[in-house]
Design an enzyme around this catalytic site. Structure first.
Site, short mmCIF file in Angstrom:
data_model
loop_
_atom_site.label_atom_id
_atom_site.label_comp_id
_atom_site.label_asym_id
_atom_site.label_seq_id
_atom_site.Cartn_x
_atom_site.Cartn_y
_atom_site.Cartn_z
N CYS A 174 -1.36 0.76 7.20
CA CYS A 174 -2.77 0.40 7.40
C CYS A 174 -3.17 -0.76 6.55
CB CYS A 174 -3.72 1.66 6.95
SG CYS A 174 -3.47 3.12 8.01
N ASP B 135 -8.15 3.67 1.55
CA ASP B 135 -7.03 3.95 2.67
C ASP B 135 -7.85 4.57 3.98
OD1 ASP B 135 -4.88 4.53 4.13
OD2 ASP B 135 -3.80 5.43 2.48
N ASN C 9 2.49 1.58 4.26
CA ASN C 9 2.63 0.11 4.85
C ASN C 9 2.64 0.44 6.37
OD1 ASN C 9 5.44 -2.10 5.65
ND2 ASN C 9 3.22 -2.57 4.91
N CYS D 113 0.76 -1.25 -0.02
CA CYS D 113 -0.10 -0.02 0.02
C CYS D 113 1.12 1.26 0.03
CB CYS D 113 -1.02 -0.16 0.96
SG CYS D 113 -0.30 -0.01 2.70
N SER E 68 -1.77 -2.63 3.97
CA SER E 68 -0.92 -3.78 3.69
C SER E 68 -0.46 -4.65 4.90
CB SER E 68 0.36 -3.46 2.62
OG SER E 68 1.14 -2.29 3.35
#
Length: 164
Positions: free
Chosen positions: A13, A124, A11, A8, A15
């Site tokens: 949230c 996100d 890194n 993401c 992934s």
């Protein structure tokens, strides 16, 4: 060994949430000695930090371990992974800029696995705050990804054969 990398933006949230969920699913099927899982971010803002508290909270609520998760940045050497799974189109494009064209086929979005999903990008939660929505999308995508990997590599629960 089959290797999977979730990616993401930062890194912290999406992934690491996907990494933790996928590790739990792999362990549940006794494939943890066969499938290696990691995560990274295309940005460098959070390198060395633990996941966002919202990610940690939703993982705790669902009894999923988050031990050892620390943010790192995606780099060219990550082409070694068999499956490179982006959380959204922007990160997919960013990774393809870093990787040589021979490795572009390894990169795909997680929600490409979920045909019936209206969403094609995992939102996100760093910006939306909706960690439950992200958890639900990631959980669904990870289940289907594991089925794909098992099929691609001729893996069954608890076995140790296939791509080694």
């Amino acid at each position: 060994m089959v290797s999977v990398l979730f990616v993401c933006l930062g890194n912290i949230c999406r992934s690491p949430m996907a990494e933790a969920i996928f590790r739990a699913k792999v362990k549940e099927e006794n494939l943890d000695g066969v499938i290696e899982v990691d995560s990274a971010g295309t940005g460098d803002w959070h390198v060395g930090k633990k996941p966002h508290e919202g990610t940690l909270a939703i993982l705790r609520e669902n009894n999923i371990k988050s031990d050892g998760l620390l943010a790192r940045q995606f780099h060219g050497e990550d082409k070694k992974y068999d499956y490179i799974v982006a959380m959204d189109a922007s990160n997919e494009q960013n990774m393809k800029k870093i990787l040589d064209s021979d490795h572009h086929g390894k990169v795909f979005k997680l929600l490409d696995m979920v045909e019936e999903s209206r969403e094609k990008d995992v939102p996100d939660p760093y910006f939306t705050g909706n960690f439950q929505e992200v958890y639900d999308l990631v959980e669904s995508g990870c289940s289907l990804l594991l089925e794909k990997i098992k099929k691609d590599n001729h893996l069954k629960e608890g076995n140790t054969y296939g791509k080694q």
